[in-house]
Design an enzyme around this catalytic site. Structure first.
Site, PDB file in Angstrom:
ATOM      1  N   GLU A  29     -18.877   5.958  36.959  1.00  0.00           N
ATOM      2  CA  GLU A  29     -17.740   6.735  36.474  1.00  0.00           C
ATOM      3  C   GLU A  29     -16.487   6.533  37.309  1.00  0.00           C
ATOM      4  O   GLU A  29     -15.668   7.452  37.472  1.00  0.00           O
ATOM      5  CB  GLU A  29     -18.115   8.221  36.376  1.00  0.00           C
ATOM      6  N   GLU A  65     -25.356   7.197  30.392  1.00  0.00           N
ATOM      7  CA  GLU A  65     -25.661   8.523  30.937  1.00  0.00           C
ATOM      8  C   GLU A  65     -25.301   9.538  29.874  1.00  0.00           C
ATOM      9  O   GLU A  65     -24.219   9.511  29.301  1.00  0.00           O
ATOM     10  CB  GLU A  65     -24.897   8.805  32.222  1.00  0.00           C
TER      11      GLU A  65
END
EC number: 3.2.1.46
Length: 611
Positions: free
Chosen positions: A159, A235
């Site tokens: 991320e 995810e």
């Protein structure tokens, strides 16, 4: 058991939607402390999570390389440039246990953070991409050399921004190291800008095998489809594992493909094995957070998972006819190309399937009769899960066949699997041990010979990491134990940083994980410059007491912190150093130990005695 012979293939055709797409359901690792459960209990927990004959017939196990997570931290294999240790943490143990139970499991590595030396002291790993690539490749090589584990995919940086130069160099370094079969996932963030970069840069496109997006909301972007890469929700879920969490998981497992053509959905995370009051308590497919009692809970998402994973395998392909039901819900159909067929149907309502993110737009689902037309000849079993009941079983016939079609009566918030696979089962194990409070008296001398993992039992590292260590000359930041109000915490401490070093013991600590830096509590600090202080916060801004302690580095000191009601006192080596510090809040919380900074220190003979 409902066996029906049908002369048709499920829906329109026997062709996959795209010949290169295969289905994977996959799961991130837990945080702690499952490894500390009684061995018999661990066997049952791993069976629910991994064994093919019980719940998960296959999975991807995503290992987090040096993680600073919302609920804690995990150690690096290289704390320093000249340091390599491939036995830190519990993940090696878990990956090997998974491989024992399912040799076909797929293993992924994803860096969530990097040690400072990789960026020469800067919080940016791309300034020296050759060092960063070598750091990641060393981890993959160490997995094979020391544990005989083959890592099949590796990510970039969880991320965070990606760097095209680094990705290309990582591909080059993998190939040069004989790891040409290890595939790269990018960028474990959003669909853009990685998709646009892949379309504009052919060399980058050749380096990347999978586009991984986090929490995509079951949708993708047109550019991602144009790349012709595998699309993964790398995810997802991250949701409290009650019935709503199970509904979230059921909906996205189907609709990530129906809406976004994603062939892998990775749950963060596999098992909720961290303390309940941390930021993501009970975020996992099942719960196992009491190693002292051995209690675990098989939650709703486990049975949802079984509806897909017991009846498909890696390499199965989706059929052309997947989609939405007329009155809400979705269906997918998969085949192995060898005559086997599995169909998963879900009718999750909006309020019963909200995930933690992204926001879920309004939609309606109502009870309906769904008619399916088949071609070919199959014997199908049907498994079902009814709202608020953990039922996972083969049913009596719920439909009638007529002229190659049949109709199912589908209520709201239900899951059905129709399949030719005959090995599905709910399994049977003894009831888990009863839940129990953390013991009032807890002691740990950390004397474990040849531990299979490096963490101390019942501790959960919050920032920095602790490891077992043997001080051969004499017979790191935040760990958590007991949530009590009145108690005494004792620990032997050994500072290794001259003058600027410092350590603490603490009680009534009110928060952890990503919020740790704003934690309140009572923190009893001693420093290597001969001073001490008592603070109401981890940041050390609210000072309750301070003075001279005579403490120095490279010598053992015993700290004792006692709290009763709104007052605290502290002993140093058995003698009172300070007393009657007033503590208005928090009223309760965890006990903890830690260091002043990211520095080396040792702790021994930790004890908590609560009233």
């Amino acid at each position: 058991m409902c066996n029906i012979c049908l002369k048709l293939v499920w829906f329109k055709s026997y062709e996959s939607k795209s010949s290169g797409l295969s289905i994977h359901d996959s799961f991130d690792l837990a945080l702690l402390p499952t490894v500390n459960f009684p061995q018999e209990t661990i066997k049952y927990i791993l069976s629910y999570l991994i064994l093919s004959y019980l719940i998960l017939s296959y999975l991807i196990l995503s290992y987090l390389i040096l993680s600073y997570l919302p609920d804690g931290t995990e150690p690096s294999h290289m704390h320093y440039e000249n340091d390599e240790n491939y036995f830190r943490g519990y993940e090696w143990w878990l990956m090997k246990e998974a491989k024992k139970r399912n040799p076909d499991i797929t293993l992924i590595g994803l860096p969530w953070a990097f040690p400072g030396w990789v960026g020469h002291g800067k919080n940016w790993p791309y300034d020296f991409p050759d060092i960063t690539a070598a750091y990641v490749v060393n981890w993959i090589l160490g997995a094979k050399q020391y544990h005989d584990l083959d890592i099949q995919y590796v990510g970039i940086w969880n991320e965070r921004n990606f760097d095209s130069k680094y990705i290309k160099l990582l591909r080059y370094t993998l190939d040069k190291s004989g790891l040409d079969t290890v595939r790269i996932i990018a960028s474990d963030n959003l669909w853009e800008p990685i998709t646009r970069s892949l379309l504009l840069d052919p060399e980058l496109s050749r380096a990347v095998d999978v586009i991984g997006a986090h929490y995509p909301g079951t949708t993708t972007v047109a550019g991602a489809l144009k790349t012709q890469k595998k699309l993964w929700s790398s995810e997802d879920y991250s949701t409290f594992n009650n019935e709503v969490g199970g509904g979230c998981w059921a909906r996205i497992l189907n609709q990530n493909y129906v809406n976004g053509l994603m062939t892998s959905t990775i749950s963060w995370n596999l098992v909720a094995s961290y303390y309940d009051d941390l930021p993501f308590g009970r975020d996992g497919l099942m719960t196992a957070e009491e190693p002292w009692s051995g209690n675990y809970v098989v939650e709703s998402p486990i049975w949802i998972t079984a509806h897909t994973t017991q009846f498909t395998q890696p390499g199965w392909t989706y059929l052309q006819t997947v989609g939405h039901l007329a009155q809400g819900g979705s269906y997918v159909a998969l085949t192995d190309g060898k005559g086997n067929l599995t169909v998963v149907i879900e009718t999750m309502s909006h309020d019963h399937s909200v995930c933690i993110r992204p926001p879920l737009p309004p939609f309606n689902v109502t009870s309906q009769n769904a008619t399916f037309q088949l071609k070919g000849s199959f014997t199908l079993d049907i498994y079902f899960l009814i709202k608020d009941k953990h039922i996972f079983k083969s049913s009596p016939c719920l439909f009638q066949l007529s002229d190659g079609s049949f109709t199912l009566n589908l209520a709201v918030d239900e899951v059905y699997t129709l399949t030719t696979i005959t090995t599905g089962q709910k399994g049977s194990y003894p009831e888990p041990p009863a839940s129990a409070h953390f013991p009032k008296v807890y002691k740990d001398d950390f004397n474990i010979r040849n531990p299979p993992f490096s963490e101390a039992p019942d501790f959960a590292d919050q920032t920095g990491v602790f490891e077992y260590y043997v001080n051969l000359t004499d017979p790191d930041d935040g760990s958590w134990i007991n949530q009590e109000q009145n108690l005494t915490v004792t620990c032997d401490v050994f500072m290794e940083t001259v003058k600027t070093g410092g350590v603490f013991i603490a009680a009534r600590v009110d928060k952890g994980g990503g919020s740790i830096r704003t934690a309140a509590g009572i923190f009893y600090w001693v420093f290597a410059d001969g001073s001490f202080k008592v603070t109401n916060d981890l940041a050390g801004q609210t000072v309750l007491a301070k003075g001279e302690s005579g403490t120095r580095a490279f010598g053992w000191h015993t700290l004792t912190l006692t709290i009763k009601g709104g007052y605290a006192s502290g002993l140093l080596n058995g003698y009172t150093l300070w007393k009657y510090a007033t503590l208005e809040s928090p009223k309760n919380g965890w006990a903890a130990i830690g260091t002043h900074s990211f520095e080396l220190a040792q702790f021994d003979n930790f004890a908590v005695e609560a009233e």
